[in-house]
Design an enzyme around this catalytic site. Structure first.
Site, PDB file in Angstrom:
ATOM      1  N   VAL A  25      -3.834  -4.086   2.820  1.00  0.00           N
ATOM      2  CA  VAL A  25      -4.984  -3.270   2.942  1.00  0.00           C
ATOM      3  C   VAL A  25      -5.920  -3.335   1.917  1.00  0.00           C
ATOM      4  O   VAL A  25      -5.813  -4.482   0.543  1.00  0.00           O
ATOM      5  CB  VAL A  25      -4.191  -2.229   1.215  1.00  0.00           C
ATOM      6  N   ASP A  79      11.265   3.787   2.827  1.00  0.00           N
ATOM      7  CA  ASP A  79      10.179   2.407   2.736  1.00  0.00           C
ATOM      8  C   ASP A  79       9.532   2.944   0.876  1.00  0.00           C
ATOM      9  O   ASP A  79       8.123   3.260   0.921  1.00  0.00           O
ATOM     10  CB  ASP A  79       8.955   2.143   3.109  1.00  0.00           C
TER      11      ASP A  79
END
Length: 151
Positions: free
Chosen positions: A35, A143
């Site tokens: 990212v 997650d």
């Protein structure tokens, strides 16, 4: 941070590519994606771009999870969930243009200095609210880690 101008149904730049953005700092990295902070060149608006490596995604068998992530982020609206504004792809990668959150990860902030109990309670309440919102819609976040909580 509402950037409805980049929502896929309304966006004037329907054919975004990676060259549409000035790609900046690496914000985070996973097993099959990275990212980056990025600036949309025509408007100078800040976004985060998740770059998913197709080969690694397929090797890790994460295509279905990515489709669910795309659906959740583009469809559901909640104050503590990131917004997905646009997606595009090339031969090597899939790109998700996301809301940019500049406060860093909970993990980094919490390890830089101890959190005040009132601030920690606020973060926990925010997380519980987001998880409740998702669970009420049949979605389980599998997650959830301090590295995935943006401030």
């Amino acid at each position: 941070m509402a950037k409805d101008s980049l929502a896929p149904a309304q966006h004037a730049h329907r054919h975004l590519t990676l060259t549409s953005f000035q790609v900046d700092d690496l914000l985070g990295e996973g097993n099959y994606s990275r990212v980056h902070a990025a600036t949309l060149r025509p408007t100078q608006e800040r976004y985060a771009i998740k770059v998913v490596d197709r080969a690694k995604m397929n090797r890790h068998k994460k295509a279905d999870e990515l489709l669910v992530e795309k659906w959740v982020l583009s469809t559901l609206r909640h104050p503590t969930l990131l917004r997905l504004f646009h997606t595009f792809q090339d031969r090597a990668s899939l790109y998700l243009v996301l809301e940019y959150i500049g406060g860093g990860e909970l993990w980094s902030v919490a390890h830089a200095s101890p959190l005040r109990p009132s601030l920690a309670a606020y973060y926990v309440a925010s997380l519980v609210g987001a998880l409740q919102f998702l669970h009420e819609r049949g979605i389980v976040h599998r997650d959830l880690t301090p590295e995935h909580v943006l401030l």
